[in-house]
Design an enzyme around this catalytic site. Structure first.
Site, mmCIF file in Angstrom:
data_model
loop_
_atom_site.group_PDB
_atom_site.id
_atom_site.type_symbol
_atom_site.label_atom_id
_atom_site.label_comp_id
_atom_site.label_asym_id
_atom_site.label_seq_id
_atom_site.Cartn_x
_atom_site.Cartn_y
_atom_site.Cartn_z
ATOM 1 N N ARG A 1 -29.176 48.060 -31.245
ATOM 2 C CA ARG A 1 -28.914 49.501 -31.907
ATOM 3 C C ARG A 1 -30.365 50.288 -32.143
ATOM 4 O O ARG A 1 -30.428 51.341 -31.955
ATOM 5 C CB ARG A 1 -28.425 49.486 -33.342
ATOM 6 N N TYR B 1 -22.786 76.457 -28.184
ATOM 7 C CA TYR B 1 -21.460 75.294 -27.965
ATOM 8 C C TYR B 1 -20.848 75.292 -29.095
ATOM 9 O O TYR B 1 -21.461 75.102 -30.272
ATOM 10 C CB TYR B 1 -22.534 73.932 -27.580
ATOM 11 N N ASP C 1 -31.505 73.630 -27.447
ATOM 12 C CA ASP C 1 -30.536 72.986 -26.316
ATOM 13 C C ASP C 1 -30.901 73.416 -25.058
ATOM 14 O O ASP C 1 -30.258 74.512 -24.740
ATOM 15 C CB ASP C 1 -29.267 73.186 -26.861
ATOM 16 N N LYS D 1 -23.629 66.621 -19.132
ATOM 17 C CA LYS D 1 -23.453 67.709 -17.965
ATOM 18 C C LYS D 1 -24.397 67.586 -16.923
ATOM 19 O O LYS D 1 -24.411 66.398 -16.093
ATOM 20 C CB LYS D 1 -23.931 68.944 -18.879
HETATM 21 C C1 LIG Z 1 -21.493 69.677 -24.078
HETATM 22 C C2 LIG Z 1 -22.613 70.445 -24.933
HETATM 23 C C3 LIG Z 1 -23.089 69.686 -26.048
HETATM 24 C C4 LIG Z 1 -22.299 68.448 -26.812
HETATM 25 O O1 LIG Z 1 -22.701 67.489 -26.023
HETATM 26 P P1 LIG Z 1 -21.488 66.130 -25.814
HETATM 27 O O2 LIG Z 1 -22.409 65.098 -24.916
HETATM 28 O O3 LIG Z 1 -20.162 66.491 -25.598
HETATM 29 O O4 LIG Z 1 -21.580 65.449 -27.418
HETATM 30 C C5 LIG Z 1 -24.143 70.253 -26.593
HETATM 31 N N1 LIG Z 1 -24.595 71.528 -26.177
HETATM 32 C C6 LIG Z 1 -24.312 71.887 -25.011
HETATM 33 C C7 LIG Z 1 -24.912 73.380 -24.437
HETATM 34 C C8 LIG Z 1 -23.181 71.472 -24.218
HETATM 35 O O5 LIG Z 1 -22.633 71.998 -23.402
#
Ligand SMILES: *Cc1c(COP(=O)(O)O)cnc(C)c1O
Length: 380
Positions: A46, A98, A170, A195
């Site tokens: 962890r 998001y 982000d 992504k």
């Molecule tokens: C998908 C996404 C998230 C969240 O990520 P997860 O891996 O689905 O928890 C955060 N920010 C953006 C811009 C995203 O496209």
């Protein structure tokens, strides 16, 4: 090392015990100690695992950061950054976010005493007007999701710096291949590695990268204390995906740009949103801040929900699915899918209307993608 070399080599040294060119995946929860209190740097998975550490080294290098921590999802990575705030602190963000991040701000942070204020526009002055003594974090997503507006990272970090406010970006949409927020002054970069970083729609993950090494300690403390750690197989798959990030991003950008240009002025299309189109409101900033428009194209169709829904159901190569950033093309209806957790009046005010469609343009042959969209348009 240049970017493409970093993608392939950092954290990928051959295994010293066997010579295996690809380092082994460390499927272990625990580590045998030399003596009580004497480890080889790993005690319990962890807290740290060698396969995860290798991925973290690579992701930190890609963003030009001092250190990184990986998580079991992008949302867990977001939570880690927010864990640095205390009741009474406030966050300033832009509302076109998001959906899951908005849900964390509203349903987890707010009940815990952390207020998020949403800028009315994307200009630095819109952010500045919401800052007061309680503001400890500015949260940026650029390009925004799903409307693809851009925020000037350099300008916003400058006004944050003078007030001692941290900035988190982000960077999921752009990836470090197209934009490196830490070099523009940001303190944290957050990723949903689910992504483009992973890139094959087969593993959920997240990461936090910090510019200054001392910022990583609270993030690692949160990971160790709250959990949300990715497993070794997930780390291996994400790391494998990174090796082709530069060539994938090049193809995503080329295909998305071609699709955007193909759709402009087409019958049935009211407008096309893509940062590298000259008519995009932030086109100048896009050219300055990004070295490619990314793989997402948003489109407003003529007509309402019925015809938009029919369009979404009629594509054959573009799968109707949440998520984005994989090699395969996806189509999403934000109002009913990814952004459904945002109240309708808030959504409509932001422009996430029933005729909006978001395309995650994959790296298939672009002629096939154009043909697929054209036949779906013909069906409405
Ligand atoms: C998908 C996404 C998230 C969240 O990520 P997860 O891996 O689905 O928890 C955060 N920010 C953006 C811009 C995203 O496209």
């Amino acid at each position: 090392m240049k970017f493409a070399t970093t993608c392939i080599h950092v954290g990928q040294d051959p295994d010293p015990t066997t010579g295996a060119t690809i380092p082994p995946v460390h499927f272990t929860t625990t580590y045998t100690l030399d003596a009580p209190g004497e480890s080889k740097g790993f005690v319990y998975s962890r807290s740290a695992n060698p396969t995860r550490v290798a991925l973290e080294k690579c992701i930190a290098a890609l963003e030009g950061g001092a250190a990184a921590s990986s998580f079991s999802s992008g949302c867990a990575a977001t939570m880690a950054v927010l864990s640095t705030l205390r009741p009474g602190d406030s966050v300033v963000a832009y509302a076109d976010l998001y959906g899951g991040t908005y849900r964390i701000f509203e349903n987890i942070s707010r009940p815990n005493g952390v207020d998020t204020r949403y800028a009315k526009g994307t200009s630095p002055a819109d952010f500045e007007s919401l800052i007061d003594a309680s503001t400890k974090l500015i949260w940026l997503e650029t390009p925004t999701n799903p409307l693809l507006r851009l925020i000037d990272i350099d300008a916003v970090t400058q006004l944050a710096k003078s007030r001692g406010i941290a900035v988190a970006v982000d960077n999921t949409f752009a990836t470090p291949a197209l934009q490196q927020p830490l070099s523009l002054g940001a303190d944290y970069v957050v990723h949903s590695t689910t992504k483009y970083i992973g890139g094959h729609s087969d593993v959920i993950g997240g990461a936090v990268i910090v510019k200054d090494a001392k910022l990583i300690d609270p993030i690692l403390f949160y990971l160790k204390s709250a959990g949300g750690c990715p497993g070794p197989m997930d780390c291996y798959m994400t790391h494998r995906g990174i090796k082709t990030l530069p060539i994938r991003m090049r193809e995503h950008c080329a295909n998305a740009s071609a699709i955007a240009r193909h759709l402009v002025g087409k019958r049935g299309i009211a407008s096309v949103i893509y940062p590298m189109l000259e008519e995009h409101p932030d086109h100048q900033l896009a050219k300055k801040q990004m070295c490619g428009g990314g793989g997402i194209v948003s489109v407003l169709l003529e007509g309402g929900f019925e015809s938009t829904s029919r369009f979404c159901r009629s594509t054959k190569l573009f799968s109707l699915a949440e998520s984005l950033g994989g090699v395969e093309s996806l189509i999403n209806h934000p109002a009913r899918m990814t952004h459904a957790s945002i109240p309708k009046d808030v959504r409509d005010a932001q422009g996430i209307t029933d005729n909006l469609v978001r395309l995650s343009v994959g790296i298939e042959d672009v002629d096939d993608l154009k043909e697929d969209i054209d036949q779906a348009l013909a069906s409405i």
